[in-house]
Design an enzyme around this catalytic site. Sequence first.
Site, short mmCIF file in Angstrom:
data_model
loop_
_atom_site.label_atom_id
_atom_site.label_comp_id
_atom_site.label_asym_id
_atom_site.label_seq_id
_atom_site.Cartn_x
_atom_site.Cartn_y
_atom_site.Cartn_z
N ALA A 27 0.87 -1.18 0.00
CA ALA A 27 0.00 0.00 0.00
C ALA A 27 0.91 1.23 0.00
O ALA A 27 2.14 1.10 -0.03
CB ALA A 27 -0.92 -0.02 1.21
N ASN A 48 4.26 -8.73 -1.81
CA ASN A 48 2.85 -8.49 -1.50
C ASN A 48 2.09 -9.78 -1.75
O ASN A 48 2.42 -10.54 -2.66
CB ASN A 48 2.28 -7.37 -2.36
CG ASN A 48 0.98 -6.81 -1.81
OD1 ASN A 48 1.00 -5.95 -0.93
ND2 ASN A 48 -0.14 -7.29 -2.31
N ARG A 49 1.07 -10.02 -0.94
CA ARG A 49 0.29 -11.24 -1.10
C ARG A 49 -0.29 -11.32 -2.51
O ARG A 49 -0.27 -12.38 -3.13
CB ARG A 49 -0.83 -11.28 -0.06
CG ARG A 49 -1.57 -12.61 -0.03
CD ARG A 49 -2.67 -12.61 1.00
NE ARG A 49 -2.23 -12.12 2.30
CZ ARG A 49 -2.84 -12.40 3.44
NH1 ARG A 49 -3.93 -13.16 3.45
NH2 ARG A 49 -2.41 -11.92 4.57
N VAL A 90 1.27 -4.25 7.08
CA VAL A 90 -0.06 -4.77 6.76
C VAL A 90 -1.03 -4.34 7.85
O VAL A 90 -0.63 -3.82 8.90
CB VAL A 90 -0.04 -6.31 6.64
CG1 VAL A 90 0.91 -6.74 5.53
CG2 VAL A 90 0.37 -6.97 7.95
N SER A 144 5.20 7.07 12.16
CA SER A 144 4.27 8.19 12.02
C SER A 144 4.78 9.21 11.02
O SER A 144 5.98 9.42 10.89
CB SER A 144 4.04 8.88 13.36
OG SER A 144 3.14 9.96 13.21
N GLY A 146 2.51 9.78 8.04
CA GLY A 146 1.68 9.65 6.86
C GLY A 146 2.50 9.30 5.63
O GLY A 146 3.65 8.88 5.70
N LYS A 199 3.65 4.83 20.26
CA LYS A 199 2.92 5.26 19.06
C LYS A 199 1.43 5.45 19.38
O LYS A 199 0.79 6.39 18.90
CB LYS A 199 3.09 4.25 17.93
CG LYS A 199 2.26 4.57 16.67
CD LYS A 199 2.71 5.85 16.00
CE LYS A 199 1.75 6.35 14.92
NZ LYS A 199 1.29 5.39 13.94
N HIS A 202 1.13 8.67 21.14
CA HIS A 202 1.31 9.70 20.11
C HIS A 202 -0.02 9.95 19.39
O HIS A 202 -0.45 11.09 19.21
CB HIS A 202 2.38 9.27 19.11
CG HIS A 202 2.36 10.02 17.81
ND1 HIS A 202 1.45 9.76 16.80
CD2 HIS A 202 3.14 11.04 17.35
CE1 HIS A 202 1.66 10.58 15.79
NE2 HIS A 202 2.67 11.37 16.09
N ASN A 203 -0.68 8.87 18.98
CA ASN A 203 -1.94 9.02 18.24
C ASN A 203 -3.03 9.61 19.11
O ASN A 203 -3.86 10.40 18.64
CB ASN A 203 -2.38 7.67 17.68
CG ASN A 203 -1.58 7.25 16.47
OD1 ASN A 203 -0.46 7.72 16.26
ND2 ASN A 203 -2.11 6.36 15.67
N GLU A 206 -2.40 13.18 19.25
CA GLU A 206 -2.80 13.70 17.94
C GLU A 206 -4.30 13.98 17.91
O GLU A 206 -4.74 15.03 17.41
CB GLU A 206 -2.42 12.69 16.86
CG GLU A 206 -2.80 13.05 15.44
CD GLU A 206 -2.50 11.90 14.49
OE1 GLU A 206 -3.41 11.52 13.73
OE2 GLU A 206 -1.37 11.37 14.53
N TYR A 207 -5.10 13.06 18.45
CA TYR A 207 -6.54 13.28 18.55
C TYR A 207 -6.81 14.57 19.33
O TYR A 207 -7.66 15.38 18.94
CB TYR A 207 -7.21 12.12 19.31
CG TYR A 207 -7.62 10.92 18.49
CD1 TYR A 207 -6.72 10.25 17.68
CD2 TYR A 207 -8.92 10.43 18.56
CE1 TYR A 207 -7.10 9.13 16.96
CE2 TYR A 207 -9.31 9.31 17.85
CZ TYR A 207 -8.39 8.67 17.05
OH TYR A 207 -8.79 7.56 16.35
#
Length: 503
Positions: A27, A48-49, A90, A144, A146, A199, A202-203, A206-207
């Site tokens: 991805a 990748n699968r 994944v 982190s 993006g 992490k 951290h998120n 971020e919220y």
Amino acid sequence: MAPPFAPREQTSPHMNPTGDIALIGLAVMGQNLILNMNDHGFTVVAYNRTTSKVDDFLANEAKGTRIQGAHSVEEMVSKLKRPRRIMLMVKAGSAVDEFIAQLIPHLEPGDIVIDGGNSLYNDTNRRVKELESHGLLYIGTGVSGGEEGARFGPSIMPGGSAAAWPHVKDIFQGISAKVDGGTPCCDWVGGGGSGHYVKMVHNGIEYGDMQLICEAYSLMRDGLGMSADEMAAVFKEWNAGELDSFLIEITANILAKKDEDGTPLVDKILDTAGQKGTGKWTVIDSANLAQPVTLIAEAVFSRCVSAMKDERVKAARKLKGPRPVLSQAKDAAKKKALVNDIMSALYASKIVSYAQGYMLLRAAAKEYSWNLNYGGIALMWRGGCIIRSRFLGRIKEAYDKNPKLTNLLLDDYFRGEIKRSQKGWRNVVSLAVKKGIPVPAFSTALAFFDGYRNARLPANLLQAQRDYFGAHTYERVDKPRGEFFHTNWTGTGGRVSSSTYNA
């Protein structure tokens, strides 16, 4: 637990493998990390699968690079130098366990599996133990920043099997964001699921940051009647000061963006917010560890309220309140003063949010026996990640000065900043309440601050209530801590008490 197994016989035709690391999952994040690694001189094996994605990636984004492709797990493993390093990008959950099960038969003791997704730290704790029982090493790492961060320099937060760190350090620190003259935004966090825990927090922060910015936007839009362009200018100005951060910067850009008809695009976006779960995990764990991470909780619940769009539209027709006007647009001086107060409220609330986040990290370190470097964590978040900001440099300084700092609010710098911002903060919260503009994050930050600085809270009455109806006991101010008492409040109760409470 399965016993360590003997090294399998090497049957691969690739007798001189050249791959430094393999990455599973093509991805956008996976592709960008691979390209980033390639840019820094590492040879990556992509898998990748759905193997057609491997061919498509090699023919397009990876064309002309040293990136290698693989069409099976066995082929991927055969192309890697020892110890083999394999990174999973994944979806968190069962997909990670399924890939681990596929990998184990092809690996040898000392090989390293890395999970770079947003896995729950408890799953990482379990996987570290499972793979170590096979003689393998496991890293759960937060990543982190993006898509752009993955491509040009993310914040990376690895934890797990400590013996694996020397084998991935050059890769991770090489591709990570750099600050302060080249310092990488990546360092070893600790054992077990500590990397994914950091992490997760951290998120959660971020919220909180995003909710605080949205409340400032709401106050200016609904309370001051400011246009998107006016607000864009305000956020751009704020980004030049102490609020300098990625989220403030992109907010200015978002507010300035026009739709095809020339009107602000932000006004066309439906006001229902989504979430993927990491903020919720933070709140759940904060409750389990008895840490009042109230601002992140309000940020999570505010997204839940936003999702009740149809109900809110119906309720708006029936439930009436005051008109949300803080100041008339013609009163320019008052309007400017209120904008400054909104900035103070945002800044002070942000300090509280990070103080709460670090409270949770301290409690987790104690609960899970992790030796966390709090200044180092601030440095890892200083660049590359979504919450990157000038502010985090101040946090690093605070913990460098006092590694045992119990609360960020007690640091001299942040104590001074709260004092400077407090008048405007209180003015904004009180005005918002009077005018019916919801500011749950601003409000809960102030409530926490006032509770934390209060030497005597009304919990004495609460303990009396608990003892009255449930004989839960209480402590007394005139007796040593740890002595518990029960009162027969009605004269008809018994002398037997319940178990003592947990403070």
